[in-house]
Design a protein around this motif. Sequence first.
Motif, short mmCIF file in Angstrom:
data_model
loop_
_atom_site.label_atom_id
_atom_site.label_comp_id
_atom_site.label_asym_id
_atom_site.label_seq_id
_atom_site.Cartn_x
_atom_site.Cartn_y
_atom_site.Cartn_z
N GLY A 103 0.81 -1.20 0.00
CA GLY A 103 0.00 0.00 0.00
C GLY A 103 0.84 1.25 0.00
O GLY A 103 2.05 1.21 -0.26
N ALA A 104 0.22 2.38 0.29
CA ALA A 104 0.90 3.67 0.35
C ALA A 104 1.24 3.97 1.80
O ALA A 104 0.39 3.90 2.68
N TYR A 105 2.50 4.29 2.04
CA TYR A 105 3.04 4.49 3.38
C TYR A 105 3.77 5.81 3.49
O TYR A 105 4.25 6.35 2.49
N VAL A 106 3.90 6.29 4.72
CA VAL A 106 4.84 7.37 5.03
C VAL A 106 5.95 6.77 5.87
O VAL A 106 5.70 6.06 6.85
N ASN A 107 7.17 6.99 5.44
CA ASN A 107 8.39 6.71 6.20
C ASN A 107 9.41 7.73 5.72
O ASN A 107 10.12 7.49 4.76
N LYS A 108 9.38 8.89 6.29
CA LYS A 108 10.14 10.08 5.90
C LYS A 108 9.56 10.75 4.66
O LYS A 108 9.51 11.95 4.58
N ASN A 109 9.13 9.96 3.66
CA ASN A 109 8.41 10.52 2.52
C ASN A 109 7.23 9.61 2.20
O ASN A 109 7.03 8.59 2.85
#
Length: 104
Positions: free
Chosen positions: A63-69
């Motif tokens: 899926g779509a994640y945030v991890n710094k960006n």
Amino acid sequence: EKWGSGRFDNTHGYRVDQGRGLDVDESTCLKDVAAWTAIVDAKLDVTTSMHQIIGSASWGDDGAYVNKNFKLTPESIECPGTILANEVYKFGMTRTAEGEVSLF
């Protein structure tokens, strides 16, 4: 608390605690399951570890994640720029009828 439960507060709007997520049944919303766009307005407390923003039960952990960006896993699609904690962002994901996926 069960999955997807949260609460409203006057400062943050609808708040969902870490690990609880927000569960939406898209079957009543999508008229065309081949092509769609999802937009999430969110402010994250932590942006330096994997936090799923858009996902599906059928995708498993993808899926779509945030991890710094903002990024799509397992693909290597990433949006430039650093996502900062405690700032409001619009996270978007689009799928065309041909199956092409993009983030914005």
